[in-house]
Enzyme design. Sequence first.
Site, PDB file in Angstrom:
ATOM      1  N   HIS A  17     -60.192  -2.985  17.941  1.00  0.00           N
ATOM      2  CA  HIS A  17     -59.352  -2.556  19.064  1.00  0.00           C
ATOM      3  C   HIS A  17     -60.192  -2.407  20.341  1.00  0.00           C
ATOM      4  O   HIS A  17     -59.760  -2.822  21.418  1.00  0.00           O
ATOM      5  CB  HIS A  17     -58.722  -1.186  18.776  1.00  0.00           C
ATOM      6  CG  HIS A  17     -57.743  -1.154  17.638  1.00  0.00           C
ATOM      7  ND1 HIS A  17     -57.773  -0.186  16.665  1.00  0.00           N
ATOM      8  CD2 HIS A  17     -56.684  -1.951  17.328  1.00  0.00           C
ATOM      9  CE1 HIS A  17     -56.781  -0.374  15.815  1.00  0.00           C
ATOM     10  NE2 HIS A  17     -56.105  -1.442  16.182  1.00  0.00           N
ATOM     11  N   LYS A  41     -43.905   6.433  10.094  1.00  0.00           N
ATOM     12  CA  LYS A  41     -45.068   5.701   9.575  1.00  0.00           C
ATOM     13  C   LYS A  41     -46.063   6.598   8.844  1.00  0.00           C
ATOM     14  O   LYS A  41     -46.978   6.105   8.190  1.00  0.00           O
ATOM     15  CB  LYS A  41     -45.786   4.990  10.733  1.00  0.00           C
ATOM     16  CG  LYS A  41     -45.184   3.639  11.080  1.00  0.00           C
ATOM     17  CD  LYS A  41     -46.201   2.759  11.763  1.00  0.00           C
ATOM     18  CE  LYS A  41     -45.768   1.308  11.774  1.00  0.00           C
ATOM     19  NZ  LYS A  41     -46.764   0.458  12.441  1.00  0.00           N
ATOM     20  N   ARG A  90     -55.866 -11.823  14.456  1.00  0.00           N
ATOM     21  CA  ARG A  90     -57.031 -11.942  13.583  1.00  0.00           C
ATOM     22  C   ARG A  90     -56.981 -13.232  12.788  1.00  0.00           C
ATOM     23  O   ARG A  90     -57.814 -14.100  12.919  1.00  0.00           O
ATOM     24  CB  ARG A  90     -57.117 -10.738  12.642  1.00  0.00           C
ATOM     25  CG  ARG A  90     -57.531  -9.477  13.343  1.00  0.00           C
ATOM     26  CD  ARG A  90     -57.122  -8.238  12.616  1.00  0.00           C
ATOM     27  NE  ARG A  90     -55.694  -8.023  12.712  1.00  0.00           N
ATOM     28  CZ  ARG A  90     -55.069  -6.912  12.379  1.00  0.00           C
ATOM     29  NH1 ARG A  90     -55.755  -5.910  11.905  1.00  0.00           N
ATOM     30  NH2 ARG A  90     -53.771  -6.791  12.518  1.00  0.00           N
ATOM     31  N   SER A 128     -57.060  -0.806  10.505  1.00  0.00           N
ATOM     32  CA  SER A 128     -57.189   0.648  10.359  1.00  0.00           C
ATOM     33  C   SER A 128     -57.040   1.075   8.899  1.00  0.00           C
ATOM     34  O   SER A 128     -57.669   2.045   8.463  1.00  0.00           O
ATOM     35  CB  SER A 128     -56.131   1.355  11.213  1.00  0.00           C
ATOM     36  OG  SER A 128     -56.338   1.073  12.568  1.00  0.00           O
TER      37      SER A 128
HETATM   38  P1  ADP Z   1     -53.765  -2.289  12.603  1.00  0.00           P
HETATM   39  O1  ADP Z   1     -53.471  -1.294  11.506  1.00  0.00           O
HETATM   40  O2  ADP Z   1     -53.479  -3.698  12.224  1.00  0.00           O
HETATM   41  O3  ADP Z   1     -55.119  -2.073  13.188  1.00  0.00           O
HETATM   42  P2  ADP Z   1     -52.452  -1.409  15.065  1.00  0.00           P
HETATM   43  O4  ADP Z   1     -50.984  -1.234  15.273  1.00  0.00           O
HETATM   44  O5  ADP Z   1     -53.277  -0.199  15.252  1.00  0.00           O
HETATM   45  O6  ADP Z   1     -52.611  -2.022  13.652  1.00  0.00           O
HETATM   46  O7  ADP Z   1     -52.975  -2.555  16.013  1.00  0.00           O
HETATM   47  C1  ADP Z   1     -52.708  -2.568  17.385  1.00  0.00           C
HETATM   48  C2  ADP Z   1     -53.036  -3.931  17.930  1.00  0.00           C
HETATM   49  O8  ADP Z   1     -54.414  -4.205  17.718  1.00  0.00           O
HETATM   50  C3  ADP Z   1     -52.280  -5.076  17.249  1.00  0.00           C
HETATM   51  O9  ADP Z   1     -51.987  -6.046  18.222  1.00  0.00           O
HETATM   52  C4  ADP Z   1     -53.276  -5.623  16.268  1.00  0.00           C
HETATM   53  O10 ADP Z   1     -53.061  -7.000  16.026  1.00  0.00           O
HETATM   54  C5  ADP Z   1     -54.555  -5.425  17.035  1.00  0.00           C
HETATM   55  N1  ADP Z   1     -55.692  -5.365  16.131  1.00  0.00           N
HETATM   56  C6  ADP Z   1     -55.833  -4.587  15.049  1.00  0.00           C
HETATM   57  N2  ADP Z   1     -57.010  -4.816  14.424  1.00  0.00           N
HETATM   58  C7  ADP Z   1     -57.629  -5.782  15.150  1.00  0.00           C
HETATM   59  C8  ADP Z   1     -58.883  -6.481  15.015  1.00  0.00           C
HETATM   60  N3  ADP Z   1     -59.720  -6.240  14.010  1.00  0.00           N
HETATM   61  N4  ADP Z   1     -59.158  -7.397  15.922  1.00  0.00           N
HETATM   62  C9  ADP Z   1     -58.300  -7.662  16.931  1.00  0.00           C
HETATM   63  N5  ADP Z   1     -57.121  -7.067  17.113  1.00  0.00           N
HETATM   64  C10 ADP Z   1     -56.787  -6.128  16.241  1.00  0.00           C
END
Ligand code: ADP
Length: 158
Positions: A17, A41, A90, A128
């Site tokens: 992120h 969630k 990803r 996450s």
């Molecule tokens: P996640 O549980 O997949 O991390 P989030 O809702 O927190 O889900 O993710 C928020 C945004 O960050 C989404 O657009 C997700 O695709 C992106 N994201 C999550 N992990 C990564 C990563 N490792 N690399 C790039 N973008 C990411």
Amino acid sequence: MKKVIYPGTFDPIHNGHVDIATRASRLFDVLIFAVADNPNKEPLFTVEERMDLIRRSTQHIPNVQVKSTRGLVVDFAREETAIALIRGLRHVSDFEFEFQMAMMNYHLNPSITTILMMPDEKYIHLNSTVVKDVAKLKGDVSDYVPTVVLEYLKSKFE
Ligand code: ADP
């Protein structure tokens, strides 16, 4: 002022992120994290904790703001006068879902442009859930989360 929003659960924020936010912040005047406040969630961290972790993990990015939202992302974007939203991509497997969501968001508000961004390849397998699962079993996730998140995870699972 060109504003972009970066929506997600961020439970908790990790280095994938941060990588995306750092890149996106260079393209816009303001980047606003839109932290989903969705009690269904059942996140590990409260919305206040998630926002606090984002603020403390992005101190090196000057043009970041952190807010929470319960509604539609496009409505939040309109309220914030943002012109675009960022999503991370990803794997190819992410594409179908992101594409579907982008099409629905164009339908709901055609003036908000969806931008899909790839992270550095070292974060391509990161999410996450993996971070929480490994940290819960006392595994080392220090390469994948900011120090402040590492400390929070340790205290949660102690
Ligand atoms: P996640 O549980 O997949 O991390 P989030 O809702 O927190 O889900 O993710 C928020 C945004 O960050 C989404 O657009 C997700 O695709 C992106 N994201 C999550 N992990 C990564 C990563 N490792 N690399 C790039 N973008 C990411």
